[in-house]
Motif scaffolding. Structure first.
Motif, PDB file in Angstrom:
ATOM      1  N   GLY A  34       0.798  -1.200  -0.118  1.00  0.00           N
ATOM      2  CA  GLY A  34      -0.050  -0.198  -0.029  1.00  0.00           C
ATOM      3  C   GLY A  34       1.091   1.301  -0.028  1.00  0.00           C
ATOM      4  O   GLY A  34       0.527   2.224  -0.651  1.00  0.00           O
ATOM      5  N   SER A  35       1.842   1.253   0.715  1.00  0.00           N
ATOM      6  CA  SER A  35       2.699   2.432   0.935  1.00  0.00           C
ATOM      7  C   SER A  35       3.672   2.827  -0.337  1.00  0.00           C
ATOM      8  O   SER A  35       3.754   3.914  -0.945  1.00  0.00           O
ATOM      9  N   TRP A  36       3.810   1.635  -0.894  1.00  0.00           N
ATOM     10  CA  TRP A  36       4.607   1.956  -2.156  1.00  0.00           C
ATOM     11  C   TRP A  36       3.925   2.179  -3.450  1.00  0.00           C
ATOM     12  O   TRP A  36       4.176   3.059  -4.359  1.00  0.00           O
ATOM     13  N   VAL A  37       2.787   1.779  -3.548  1.00  0.00           N
ATOM     14  CA  VAL A  37       1.701   1.905  -4.417  1.00  0.00           C
ATOM     15  C   VAL A  37       1.487   3.325  -4.464  1.00  0.00           C
ATOM     16  O   VAL A  37       1.467   4.478  -5.201  1.00  0.00           O
ATOM     17  N   ALA A  38       1.100   3.885  -3.169  1.00  0.00           N
ATOM     18  CA  ALA A  38       0.681   5.105  -2.943  1.00  0.00           C
ATOM     19  C   ALA A  38       1.973   6.202  -3.224  1.00  0.00           C
ATOM     20  O   ALA A  38       1.699   7.294  -3.630  1.00  0.00           O
ATOM     21  N   SER A  39       2.939   5.972  -2.932  1.00  0.00           N
ATOM     22  CA  SER A  39       4.143   6.781  -3.204  1.00  0.00           C
ATOM     23  C   SER A  39       4.370   6.882  -4.757  1.00  0.00           C
ATOM     24  O   SER A  39       4.546   7.996  -5.299  1.00  0.00           O
ATOM     25  N   VAL A  40       4.051   5.855  -5.485  1.00  0.00           N
ATOM     26  CA  VAL A  40       4.189   6.055  -6.986  1.00  0.00           C
ATOM     27  C   VAL A  40       3.144   7.058  -7.298  1.00  0.00           C
ATOM     28  O   VAL A  40       3.150   7.882  -8.040  1.00  0.00           O
ATOM     29  N   VAL A  41       1.827   6.949  -6.749  1.00  0.00           N
ATOM     30  CA  VAL A  41       0.898   7.794  -7.281  1.00  0.00           C
ATOM     31  C   VAL A  41       1.136   9.187  -6.977  1.00  0.00           C
ATOM     32  O   VAL A  41       0.650  10.120  -8.002  1.00  0.00           O
ATOM     33  N   PHE A  42       1.703   9.339  -5.546  1.00  0.00           N
ATOM     34  CA  PHE A  42       2.181  10.763  -5.348  1.00  0.00           C
ATOM     35  C   PHE A  42       3.222  11.248  -6.178  1.00  0.00           C
ATOM     36  O   PHE A  42       3.316  12.386  -6.781  1.00  0.00           O
ATOM     37  N   ASP A  43       4.030  10.423  -6.634  1.00  0.00           N
ATOM     38  CA  ASP A  43       5.104  10.726  -7.555  1.00  0.00           C
ATOM     39  C   ASP A  43       4.495  11.021  -9.046  1.00  0.00           C
ATOM     40  O   ASP A  43       4.897  12.350  -9.587  1.00  0.00           O
ATOM     41  N   VAL A  44       3.571  10.612  -9.463  1.00  0.00           N
ATOM     42  CA  VAL A  44       3.085  10.756 -10.766  1.00  0.00           C
ATOM     43  C   VAL A  44       2.288  12.188 -10.524  1.00  0.00           C
ATOM     44  O   VAL A  44       2.315  13.107 -11.481  1.00  0.00           O
ATOM     45  N   ALA A  45       1.568  12.111  -9.415  1.00  0.00           N
ATOM     46  CA  ALA A  45       0.577  13.536  -9.358  1.00  0.00           C
ATOM     47  C   ALA A  45       1.374  14.879  -9.107  1.00  0.00           C
ATOM     48  O   ALA A  45       1.122  15.872  -9.394  1.00  0.00           O
ATOM     49  N   SER A  46       2.724  14.403  -8.591  1.00  0.00           N
ATOM     50  CA  SER A  46       3.623  15.621  -8.361  1.00  0.00           C
ATOM     51  C   SER A  46       3.782  16.444  -9.828  1.00  0.00           C
ATOM     52  O   SER A  46       4.374  17.400  -9.935  1.00  0.00           O
ATOM     53  N   HIS A  47       3.640  15.556 -10.971  1.00  0.00           N
ATOM     54  CA  HIS A  47       3.946  16.008 -12.163  1.00  0.00           C
ATOM     55  C   HIS A  47       2.700  16.352 -12.842  1.00  0.00           C
ATOM     56  O   HIS A  47       2.856  17.142 -14.176  1.00  0.00           O
ATOM     57  N   LEU A  48       1.788  16.186 -12.400  1.00  0.00           N
ATOM     58  CA  LEU A  48       0.200  16.729 -12.856  1.00  0.00           C
ATOM     59  C   LEU A  48      -0.447  18.025 -12.246  1.00  0.00           C
ATOM     60  O   LEU A  48      -1.637  17.992 -12.678  1.00  0.00           O
ATOM     61  N   GLY A  49       0.278  18.579 -11.674  1.00  0.00           N
ATOM     62  CA  GLY A  49      -0.166  19.947 -11.247  1.00  0.00           C
ATOM     63  C   GLY A  49      -0.552  20.022 -10.012  1.00  0.00           C
ATOM     64  O   GLY A  49      -1.140  21.256  -9.587  1.00  0.00           O
ATOM     65  N   GLY A  50      -0.717  19.022  -9.393  1.00  0.00           N
ATOM     66  CA  GLY A  50      -0.960  19.060  -7.627  1.00  0.00           C
ATOM     67  C   GLY A  50       0.108  19.954  -7.021  1.00  0.00           C
ATOM     68  O   GLY A  50       1.117  20.347  -7.779  1.00  0.00           O
ATOM     69  N   PRO A  51       0.216  19.926  -5.771  1.00  0.00           N
ATOM     70  CA  PRO A  51       1.242  20.502  -4.973  1.00  0.00           C
ATOM     71  C   PRO A  51       2.495  19.893  -5.027  1.00  0.00           C
ATOM     72  O   PRO A  51       2.643  18.932  -3.960  1.00  0.00           O
TER      73      PRO A  51
END
Length: 195
Positions: free
Chosen positions: A40-57
């Protein structure tokens, strides 16, 4: 057979824990529940990684991803310790043992990769996650899917630390009176009791 345990049969070695306190009691292994934290932690970290490139904070997401990586590594170490106790029970030179070696080896690579991804990010400048750590995490996530499939094979195909089939069959034994015409167990319905 007593208390759901096979006595002296060759296939019973991978069913019983080395230590019920450390690895979980018969048919209730701790390893499968512990792996949910790193996965769960690693999947969420990749989601955060990708989101950091999509205009999120980006700054917040990058820091969150870094700490999710660390949480996953700590959880993976705990899961690995318990999983290794289960591994020791699997008879060598068997398909289950080969699968367990592959599962363990991939998990070590994945854990090392996510650890490297975490270390790479320490002290990084604010902004989206750099391409290098993101790529490492994506490769590790793909390997984690393969490793998880092998882990599923160990439990669901080979029955490592799963109750024996004779114990599992107890869950399908009829408990009510039998309908002789159909051979099925028939229980009293709630409506027949007026509730």
């Amino acid at each position: 057979m007593t208390d759901g345990k096979l006595m002296g049969l060759p296939d019973s070695r991978a069913k019983e824990p080395i230590s019920a306190v450390l690895a979980g009691p018969y048919a209730h292994p701790l390893h499968p529940i512990l792996v949910t934290l790193p996965i769960g932690s690693w999947v969420a970290s990749v989601v955060f990684d990708v989101a950091s490139h999509l205009g999120g904070p980006a700054d917040v997401l990058a820091v969150g991803a870094r700490w999710l990586l660390a949480t996953g590594v700590i959880g993976a170490v705990a899961a690995a310790c318990v999983g290794f106790l289960d591994f020791l029970l699997i008879p060598s030179r068997t398909p289950a043992h080969r699968t367990a070696v592959q599962h363990m080896s991939l998990n070590l690579v994945v854990t090392a990769g996510f650890t490297a991804s975490f270390a790479w990010r320490v002290g990084q400048s604010p902004g989206p996650v750099p391409a290098g750590p993101l790529l490492v995490s994506l490769v590790c996530l793909a390997l984690l899917v393969v490793s998880g499939t092998l882990g599923g094979r160990l439990a669901y195909r080979y029955g490592v630390r799963v109750a024996t089939e004779s114990v599992q069959a107890e869950g399908f034994e009829p408990t009510g009176p039998r309908d002789r015409s159909k051979g099925l167990a028939v229980g009293r319905s709630r409506t027949s009791k007026g509730t």
